[in-house]
Scaffold this active site. Sequence first.
Site, PDB file in Angstrom:
ATOM      1  N   CYS A  48     -13.048  16.893  28.035  1.00 34.84           N
ATOM      2  CA  CYS A  48     -14.098  16.526  27.084  1.00 34.84           C
ATOM      3  C   CYS A  48     -15.102  15.585  27.763  1.00 34.84           C
ATOM      4  CB  CYS A  48     -13.499  15.950  25.810  1.00 34.84           C
ATOM      5  SG  CYS A  48     -14.630  16.155  24.413  1.00 34.84           S
ATOM      6  N   GLU A 107      -4.973  19.346  25.675  1.00 36.46           N
ATOM      7  CA  GLU A 107      -3.736  18.576  25.451  1.00 36.46           C
ATOM      8  C   GLU A 107      -3.179  18.744  24.035  1.00 36.46           C
ATOM      9  OE1 GLU A 107      -6.762  17.334  25.711  1.00 36.46           O
ATOM     10  OE2 GLU A 107      -7.053  15.442  24.644  1.00 36.46           O
ATOM     11  N   HIS A 128     -10.146  20.102  24.182  1.00 33.75           N
ATOM     12  CA  HIS A 128      -8.959  19.265  24.422  1.00 33.75           C
ATOM     13  C   HIS A 128      -7.708  20.130  24.575  1.00 33.75           C
ATOM     14  CE1 HIS A 128     -10.717  15.269  23.671  1.00 33.75           C
ATOM     15  NE2 HIS A 128     -11.536  15.924  22.875  1.00 33.75           N
ATOM     16  N   GLU A 154       0.804  -1.226   0.000  1.00 34.70           N
ATOM     17  CA  GLU A 154       0.000   0.000   0.000  1.00 34.70           C
ATOM     18  C   GLU A 154       0.841   1.282   0.000  1.00 34.70           C
ATOM     19  OE1 GLU A 154      -2.611  -0.237   3.343  1.00 34.70           O
ATOM     20  OE2 GLU A 154      -0.999   0.006   4.795  1.00 34.70           O
TER      21      GLU A 154
HETATM   22  N1  GLN Z   1     -18.330  11.222  23.655  1.00 32.92           N
HETATM   23  C1  GLN Z   1     -18.400  12.593  24.010  1.00 32.92           C
HETATM   24  C2  GLN Z   1     -18.996  13.430  22.904  1.00 32.92           C
HETATM   25  O1  GLN Z   1     -19.051  13.026  21.785  1.00 32.92           O
HETATM   26  C3  GLN Z   1     -17.041  13.127  24.390  1.00 32.92           C
HETATM   27  C4  GLN Z   1     -16.071  13.132  23.265  1.00 32.92           C
HETATM   28  C5  GLN Z   1     -14.643  13.260  23.705  1.00 32.92           C
HETATM   29  O2  GLN Z   1     -14.325  13.064  24.860  1.00 32.92           O
HETATM   30  N2  GLN Z   1     -13.748  13.558  22.790  1.00 32.92           N
HETATM   31  O3  GLN Z   1     -19.420  14.522  23.150  1.00 32.92           O
END
Ligand code: GLN
Length: 537
Positions: free
Chosen positions: A383, A512, A510, A150
Site C-alpha cells: 500500500c 496480508e 493489502h 460500557e
Molecule cells: N496513505 C496512503 C493512502 O491513503 C496509503 C494507505 C495505506 O497504506 N493503507 O493512499
Amino acid sequence: MKYIFVTGGVVSSLGKGLAAASIGTLLEHRGLKTLMQKFDPYLNVDPGTMSPYQHGEVYVLDDGAETDLDLGHYERFTSGVLSRMNNLTSGQVFDSVIKKERRGEYLGKTVQFIPHVTDEIKLRLHKVTTDNPEVDVLITEIGGTVGDMEGLLFIEALRQFALEVGKENVCFIHVTLLPFIKAAGEIKTKPTQQSVAKLRELGIQPDIIICRTEADLDEDNRKKIAMFCNVEKKNVVAFRDVAHSIYECPLDLRRDKIDRLVVDKIGLGDTPAPALEDWERFVQRVIHPLHKVTIAVAGKYIELQDAYKSIYESLIHAGAHHDTKVHIVRVEAEAIEDHGAAAVIGDVDGILVPGGFGDRGIEGKILAAKYARENKIPYFGICLGMQIATIEFARNVCGLKKANSTEFEKATEHPVICLQEEQKGIEDMGATMRLGSCESIVFAGTKAAELYNGADRIHERHRHRYEFNSDYQEQLTDAGLVISSVSADEGLVEIVEIPDHPFYLGAQFHPEFQSKPNHPHPLFAGFVAAALAKANS
Ligand code: GLN
C-alpha cells in the site's frame, strides 16, 4: 444454530481473541461449520478512524468493513470469510437506534437502553443467524472486561438472548487471569472469583472458565475455582503462555479438551475429536525451521506490537511454507532519515515497507526503498510501501527529483501519487477510502503473474485514498518500471515491479489480509523465497 459467547475478566490483553479463535479452530477440526464475530463496546462506529496507537491494526474484510484486529485472528484460525455483520460496536448500535427514533419507528414510545438498545444488539445476533443457515456454531467475543460500564448492555443482551434461544444452545465462556505472585510463589484465584461473581451479578453463569496462567494450573486451584465460581472442575480450563507461537494456542487449549466441553454443553457431543495433524505440522514448521532470513520492516508504528499484526503473521505463514524462520528487524523510518539506510538497516535479506498514513517517516521509507533497489535486496512494498517505491523510482531513476504524493506535499511538482477525482470532495473520514476486495488483472510475463501461478485475475483487499497517477504511467514505464496488475474496473495500478532485481514489488492492496497458516499469500511466499535465496547466496 448454537452460540458461544466469550467474555473476559480481570484485565485486558488476556488473549481473549486468540482463545475465541482457537475454539473456532478446534470446532472446525471437529467438522463443525463455525462463524466468528466480535462485539466492541466502544462508541466509534468502526475502528477505521482510530490511531494505531489506540487500536493497533485495522483489519479489512472482503466487503470493505474496517474492523478490529481480532477478526484477523478469526480469519487466520478458521476458514470463515467474515463480513461487516461480524463486528458490532456500540457506535453502530446507537447510530441505528437514533436513526430509528428519528424515523418514528418506535411509535411514540420512550426510547430506552432496555429494551431498545439491547434489542438492537440481539437483532444483530438474529440477523447473523438467519443470514448464515449453514453455520453450526456462532462464536461471539465481547470486547472489554466484565465490570466495564460500557459493556453492560452487551452482557444484558446476551443474557436475554440465551433465554430466548434456550440455554441448552448457548455456552458462556469467561476468560480470566490467574496472576502468579512471585514473592508468595503462588497462583492467585481471587481476581477470577470476583470477576465471575460480577458476571453472575449480571445474570450470567459461565459454563467454562478459561484461566490464563504463566504456570500450570494444579488440582487444588482448579477445585477452588470450580467451587467458588460455581462450575464443574473439569470446566476450569488452563490456557498457558505458549512458548513460541500463537498458533500453539489451539493445541494448548486442547490439553484440557475445551472443544469436548463446549460441544457437550451445546448438544453437539456426537462430533468426532479434532484431527489436528495439519495444524500441528504447521506449528512444528514455525517452531523448528531449517533456515533463517532477516527482514527489516521499516515503518512508523514500529514500536507497537499490534500495528502491523497481519503483516507479521503473513511473514510467519510464508516462512513456515519455506521451512524458514523470519527474523524481523523493526526499523523506525525516521531513524533512516537521520542516519542513512545502510547504517540503520544494514545487512538484511529483505526490506518491507508497510502501509501508513501521514508524512512522518516518509523520506526514511523512500531511502529504504532506494537502498533495496540499488543493493538488490528483496523489497516488498505494501500500500503506502508501493507508493513509496513509485516515488523513489520517479525521483531517482526517472529524474523527477521533486516527485511525491499529494498526501505529503499538496502542491508537489510531480504528483506521481495523487487523489482520484471521486476522492477529492470527500470530507467525512470514516469508511470513505477505497475499501475492500476488488478484482484486478495480472499481466502475463511479469513477476506478479509468476507468483500468482499464472492467474490472470486476482481479488485483493484495499484500504487507501491515494493512487498511482496515470499521467506519469508512460514516463515511469519507459524508464523501466513494470506495471504488472491493474484493477479490472478502472484500470488503477495495483502492482508495480522492477525487473533485473531479485524481488522488487509494490502492491497497492493489502495481501496480508488473505494469508493463512497453511496457505501463505503468494506475494509473501515469493518475497520470503527471494530473501532466502539472498541469505543462502
Ligand atoms: N496513505 C496512503 C493512502 O491513503 C496509503 C494507505 C495505506 O497504506 N493503507 O493512499
